[in-house]
Write an enzyme that holds these catalytic residues in place. Sequence first.
Site, short mmCIF file in Angstrom:
data_model
loop_
_atom_site.label_atom_id
_atom_site.label_comp_id
_atom_site.label_asym_id
_atom_site.label_seq_id
_atom_site.Cartn_x
_atom_site.Cartn_y
_atom_site.Cartn_z
N LYS A 1 1.36 15.44 -2.41
CA LYS A 1 0.05 14.92 -2.83
C LYS A 1 -0.91 16.04 -3.23
O LYS A 1 -0.72 17.20 -2.89
CB LYS A 1 -0.53 14.01 -1.74
CG LYS A 1 0.19 12.66 -1.75
CD LYS A 1 -0.35 11.64 -0.79
CE LYS A 1 0.43 10.32 -0.97
NZ LYS A 1 0.13 9.33 0.06
N ARG B 1 7.13 9.44 5.02
CA ARG B 1 7.45 8.97 3.66
C ARG B 1 7.45 10.17 2.73
O ARG B 1 6.40 10.76 2.47
CB ARG B 1 6.41 7.94 3.23
CG ARG B 1 6.70 7.31 1.87
CD ARG B 1 5.62 6.31 1.51
NE ARG B 1 5.92 5.67 0.23
CZ ARG B 1 5.66 6.22 -0.95
NH1 ARG B 1 5.09 7.41 -1.03
NH2 ARG B 1 5.97 5.58 -2.07
N1 HH2 Z 1 1.71 6.86 -0.81
C1 HH2 Z 1 2.05 6.45 -2.05
C2 HH2 Z 1 2.66 5.20 -2.24
N2 HH2 Z 1 2.94 4.40 -1.19
N3 HH2 Z 1 2.90 4.00 1.12
C3 HH2 Z 1 2.57 4.38 2.37
N4 HH2 Z 1 2.86 3.59 3.42
N5 HH2 Z 1 1.96 5.59 2.61
C4 HH2 Z 1 1.64 6.44 1.60
O1 HH2 Z 1 1.05 7.51 1.86
C5 HH2 Z 1 1.98 6.06 0.25
C6 HH2 Z 1 2.62 4.80 0.06
C7 HH2 Z 1 1.80 7.34 -3.22
O2 HH2 Z 1 2.91 8.17 -3.47
P1 HH2 Z 1 4.01 7.91 -4.62
O3 HH2 Z 1 4.73 6.63 -4.39
O4 HH2 Z 1 4.87 9.09 -4.72
O5 HH2 Z 1 3.18 7.86 -5.96
P2 HH2 Z 1 2.75 6.67 -6.91
O6 HH2 Z 1 1.86 5.78 -6.11
O7 HH2 Z 1 2.05 7.37 -8.04
O8 HH2 Z 1 3.98 5.94 -7.34
#
Ligand code: HH2
Length: 273
Positions: free
Chosen positions: A206, A240
């Site tokens: 992040k 995660r």
């Molecule tokens: N962060 C993201 C998405 N889902 N779910 C939980 N429970 N906790 C988190 O911190 C979290 C999450 C964001 O990360 P990412 O999926 O890599 O990115 P994007 O939302 O751009 O797909």
Amino acid sequence: MGVVNVTPDSFSDGGAFEDEVAAIAHARRLVSEGAAIVDVGGESTRPGADPVPAPQELARVLPVIEGVADLKLPVQISVDTMKLAVAEAAIDAGATYVNDVSAFRYEPELASLVAERGTDCCLMHMLGEPRTMQDDPRYDDVVDDVKAFLHVRLKAATDAGIAEERIQLDPGIGFGKTLEHNLELLRRLDELTTLGRPIVIGTSRKSFLGRLTGRDVTERVHATVATNVIAFERGARVFRVHDVAATADALTVTAATFARWPPIPTRTTTTTT
Ligand code: HH2
């Protein structure tokens, strides 16, 4: 928890696994690297992201969930969605975990579905909504405010009939938080463990790690590992991440040190030192 983003626009791996064959292969690799849960998502929640209509999100995640389920891997399949229709189809296809970054505020009926189907779920804190959440977020005390929110959402979930042991809680690192808010949450994560449910933490790659290290999104593995070690020590139990191998090794050592788990070393290596 290994991340499988089936999106064109996720902040760190957008477009990498848009093709379902690549996404399924990636899930298999994450499991071989030590993931116990694969979290399949079809809508980016990065700051400024545009919402995705349910049919499009479903078309992205469903073939991947079906494909991973067909592999019969020793893993739990999670669907990262705020939408009832997406979660329902995902559960029908084999998902047993619903990761809702809105904590059932986007579609409250999702709580009833999770209750009826007996799946696990993660309820996450987010201030505002993805499009605007990073516009000057403010708290009285970020840890107290997040804790109060999670307490209320936990109660709403159990009131909807979800068994308490099925619920995990997440402070939502980066979701309406400044760099200082994220670090304060990590530093005082142990205060959330008194809610009595497993704490999930999502720091992977992040932007606050980029601000601290000056590194691009593809070069934040070491920083990610550091945050997960800190989070384990402060009581988190679900991590995660995009980079499962590095995180799993670090957490194996961390767990052996702080939690004395597993009691006896189980791995052999080719060297003696
Ligand atoms: N962060 C993201 C998405 N889902 N779910 C939980 N429970 N906790 C988190 O911190 C979290 C999450 C964001 O990360 P990412 O999926 O890599 O990115 P994007 O939302 O751009 O797909």
